[in-house]
Write a protein that holds these residues in place. Structure first.
Motif, PDB file in Angstrom:
ATOM      1  N   LYS A  60       0.835  -1.203   0.000  1.00 25.73           N
ATOM      2  CA  LYS A  60       0.000   0.000   0.000  1.00 25.73           C
ATOM      3  C   LYS A  60       0.870   1.254   0.000  1.00 25.73           C
ATOM      4  CE  LYS A  60      -3.958  -1.995   2.467  1.00 25.73           C
ATOM      5  NZ  LYS A  60      -4.825  -1.897   3.673  1.00 25.73           N
ATOM      6  N   LYS A  73       1.935   4.989  -0.014  1.00 27.10           N
ATOM      7  CA  LYS A  73       1.237   6.153   0.530  1.00 27.10           C
ATOM      8  C   LYS A  73       0.789   7.134  -0.562  1.00 27.10           C
ATOM      9  CE  LYS A  73       1.498   5.729   5.130  1.00 27.10           C
ATOM     10  NZ  LYS A  73       0.398   5.933   6.081  1.00 27.10           N
ATOM     11  N   GLY A  77       6.259   3.640   1.836  1.00 30.51           N
ATOM     12  CA  GLY A  77       5.235   3.556   2.874  1.00 30.51           C
ATOM     13  C   GLY A  77       5.202   4.755   3.790  1.00 30.51           C
ATOM     14  N   LYS A  80       7.355  -9.505   5.836  1.00 32.10           N
ATOM     15  CA  LYS A  80       6.942  -8.681   6.977  1.00 32.10           C
ATOM     16  C   LYS A  80       8.013  -8.577   8.063  1.00 32.10           C
ATOM     17  CE  LYS A  80       2.021  -9.693   6.385  1.00 32.10           C
ATOM     18  NZ  LYS A  80       0.771 -10.131   7.041  1.00 32.10           N
ATOM     19  N   HIS A 128       4.041   5.381   9.292  1.00 34.56           N
ATOM     20  CA  HIS A 128       4.474   4.766   8.036  1.00 34.56           C
ATOM     21  C   HIS A 128       4.230   3.264   8.043  1.00 34.56           C
ATOM     22  CE1 HIS A 128       8.002   3.721  10.503  1.00 34.56           C
ATOM     23  NE2 HIS A 128       8.267   2.800   9.592  1.00 34.56           N
ATOM     24  N   ASP A 129       4.233   2.673   6.860  1.00 33.17           N
ATOM     25  CA  ASP A 129       4.098   1.221   6.690  1.00 33.17           C
ATOM     26  C   ASP A 129       5.499   0.658   6.452  1.00 33.17           C
ATOM     27  OD1 ASP A 129       3.769  -1.377   5.658  1.00 33.17           O
ATOM     28  OD2 ASP A 129       1.803  -0.905   4.830  1.00 33.17           O
ATOM     29  N   SER A 130       6.056  -0.002   7.458  1.00 36.02           N
ATOM     30  CA  SER A 130       7.447  -0.478   7.399  1.00 36.02           C
ATOM     31  C   SER A 130       7.683  -1.442   6.244  1.00 36.02           C
ATOM     32  CB  SER A 130       7.824  -1.146   8.722  1.00 36.02           C
ATOM     33  OG  SER A 130       7.764  -0.247   9.783  1.00 36.02           O
ATOM     34  N   ASN A 131       6.780  -2.385   6.050  1.00 30.50           N
ATOM     35  CA  ASN A 131       6.997  -3.412   5.026  1.00 30.50           C
ATOM     36  C   ASN A 131       6.870  -2.841   3.613  1.00 30.50           C
ATOM     37  OD1 ASN A 131       7.364  -5.616   6.908  1.00 30.50           O
ATOM     38  ND2 ASN A 131       5.188  -5.428   7.352  1.00 30.50           N
ATOM     39  N   THR A 132       5.921  -1.947   3.403  1.00 31.31           N
ATOM     40  CA  THR A 132       5.811  -1.277   2.102  1.00 31.31           C
ATOM     41  C   THR A 132       7.046  -0.433   1.842  1.00 31.31           C
ATOM     42  OG1 THR A 132       3.389  -1.213   2.214  1.00 31.31           O
ATOM     43  CG2 THR A 132       4.453   0.372   0.740  1.00 31.31           C
TER      44      THR A 132
END
Length: 564
Positions: free
Chosen positions: A5, A7, A68, A114, A284-288
């Motif tokens: 996902k 941003k 992310g 992940k 934030h999305d760490s894996n993205t």
């Protein structure tokens, strides 16, 4: 299931003209800030100056599009200088391209599996240790250009000790003009924030000192001032695609350094995103973010770029100047592209001594000497990890430093965990605690003669597996029943199971029956999968100490009856 996902796509749903104007202003300023750093990082890494800008353009664009974080700015950073320089010396440019590609795929895998949150658990002393070590290394690599030392055609060695020896040997060749250019650059960078918050001091220093150096060379006979154009041929054009040959030998040899690039990139990018979250209140999305960093490091080297990651200084510049969405990062990449195409030929006049001053300031800011000093007051184990990682980074290289630093941190962590697990033995009475709501009632029950109760408080893993044997050696009398009370054992690993099996076999040879008490469901399931319940018998795995005591009495009666 991993969900990719970025941003950018979310931020575009409610995008407005006001947000665009904020992003535009921030993107232009960050692009200007990134210019001198990209050139300096490229040259310090051992590649031509435009390679640093190409990295900032391509990686910065990809990280903003697929990342992310809303405000993360990607590009070359000082953390990679040391490792890139070493790879080029050992494996050449093709080796650097291959290692960066491999690191990119590793980062993508980290995100898909992940591992973004796990990376954050790398001990802080390791991060400070190798960051401070890199800072010292960067600073020392700039001494030659800062003072205009003449090495007489001798190549500057890559290792720290040999480099210092060469500097001392050639220190009599200091050039006054280069030294003054460096001093002037440092002065401008330090005082410029007092007069301008928007324009970075490094850019002011480069523009003014380039003009001064040109005038000194033309009208004062300062021909010893070395510039970028004296050492590099600048290609102000879009690079062509280049796919390196990747054989098994190359992959095998470069795998360790690729792993370090991936770990370093993951740590720095997620650290930068976390710092940004603390300022903006976003998440934030760490894996993205890891996947985006991986894509950037797969694509960038194909066009001659170097490893890239999230840059804390540029990300904070983006936030402080109003950057709201990844559009600001995209604009920053476009600004750098325009500079590459139309202004890059002017970079040939930039003095190397000025870039040395810029990088010395970067090294100082990276050093985190205040944090380093504060960590020296922490427990000895943390200090050991900090100093080991720091010294290995400075004296040897980052690959060894991270590997041994992580190994030492893991060993010390296991030692701490092992120390928290307590094993005690009782022969006469065992204490119980009944939960009666807000009140607790303590009582004791008698242990039958010929029975020993071993209480395990903490995880049963290889760190404490041999503690039973040590404890049993101190006990002279041999019981007829051993009860292992495991109500406070949250997990057991394979070494713990093996140790428990060995204890059961040893006890069986000595005609001692083993009984387990209060085994939690997860541990019970692990023992069943390992087949331990078949050895000991399900009747000897009891739900609590009451049942275990009653079972031990039954065993004692059976043994007494068997002897008659």
């Amino acid at each position: 299931m991993f969900e990719f996902k970025p941003k950018l796509f979310k931020s575009l749903k409610n995008y407005s003209k006001e947000t665009f104007m904020s992003d535009l202003m921030a993107g232009v300023i960050v692009g200007i800030v990134a210019l001198p750093l990209a050139i300096a990082f490229g040259i310090a890494s051992g590649v031509s100056p435009e390679k640093g800008i190409i990295t900032a353009i391509i990686a910065g664009f990809i990280i903003s599009v697929f990342g992310g974080s809303n405000v993360q700015i990607g590009g070359p950073t000082g953390a990679f200088i040391v490792i890139i320089y070493g790879i080029i010396q050992d494996y050449g440019t093709s080796g650097l391209i291959a290692a960066t590609l491999m690191a990119g795929f590793m980062l993508i895998a980290m995100g898909l599996f992940k591992l973004g949150t796990i990376i954050k658990f790398i001990p802080y002393p390791i991060i400070v240790g190798f960051t401070s070590g890199i800072a010292v290394t960067i600073f020392t690599t700039q001494i030659g250009d800062a003072f205009g030392l003449n090495f007489g055609g001798e190549a500057v060695p890559g290792d720290f000790i040999s480099k210092l020896i060469l500097y001392f040997k050639c220190f009599g060749t200091i050039d006054i003009w280069n030294t003054l250019i460096t001093a002037g650059s440092l002065f401008l960078i330090v005082i410029s924030p007092r007069f301008s918050k928007k324009i970075p001091g490094s850019l002011i220093a480069i523009i003014l000192m380039t003009v001064i150096a040109y005038l000194l060379k033309e009208y004062a006979g300062a021909t010893t001032i070395s510039t970028i154009g004296d050492r590099y041929t600048i290609n102000a054009a879009l690079p062509s695609l280049e796919i390196p040959p990747l054989g098994w030998e190359s992959i095998k040899n470069l795998f360790p350094v690729a792993g370090v690039i991936a770990i370093l990139g993951a740590i720095e990018s997620l650290l930068s995103a976390t710092v940004a979250d603390g300022v903006t209140g976003d998440r934030h999305d760490s894996n993205t973010e890891l996947v985006a960093q991986g894509i950037a490091n797969v694509v960038t080297p194909l066009f001659g770029g170097i490893p890239a990651t999230g840059a804390i200084a540029r990300t904070m510049t983006n936030i402080n100047n109003g950057g709201k969405t990844p559009i600001a990062g995209i604009i920053h990449a476009i600004i750098l592209l325009l500079i590459l195409l139309f202004l890059m030929p002017l970079a040939q006049y930039i003095p190397m001594a000025c870039l040395a001053g810029v990088l010395m300031v970067v090294a100082y800011n990276m050093s985190e000497w205040r944090t380093f000093k504060a960590l020296m007051k922490n427990p000895k184990s943390d200090v050991a990890v900090l100093l080991t990682t720091f010294l290995l980074t400075v004296i040897f290289d980052l690959v060894i430093a991270i590997q041994l630093g992580l190994l030492l941190a893991c060993l010390l962590f296991m030692k701490r965990v092992a120390e928290t697990t307590i094993v005690s033995v009782s022969r006469k009475k065992v204490e119980l605690t009944k939960d009666l709501g807000p009140a607790f009632k303590k009582e004791e029950i008698d242990i039958p003669q010929g029975v020993e109760v071993y209480e395990i408080d903490g995880p049963y893993f290889f760190g404490i597996a041999n503690r039973f044997e040590e404890l049993m050696i101190t006990l002279k009398e041999r019981p007829k029943v051993r009860i292992f009370r495991m109500r406070k054992v949250p997990f057991i690993d394979s070494t713990g199971i093996q140790n428990l099996t060995t204890l059961w076999r040893t006890s069986k040879r000595e005609h001692i029956t083993v009984v387990l008490s209060g085994v939690v469901p997860s541990v019970h399931e692990t023992l069943q999968k390992a087949g331990f319940n078949q050895y000991i018998g399900e009747e000897n795995i009891c739900p609590d100490i009451y049942v275990a005591i009653e079972r031990s009495k039954q065993i004692l009666e059976e043994k007494e009856a068997a002897t008659k």
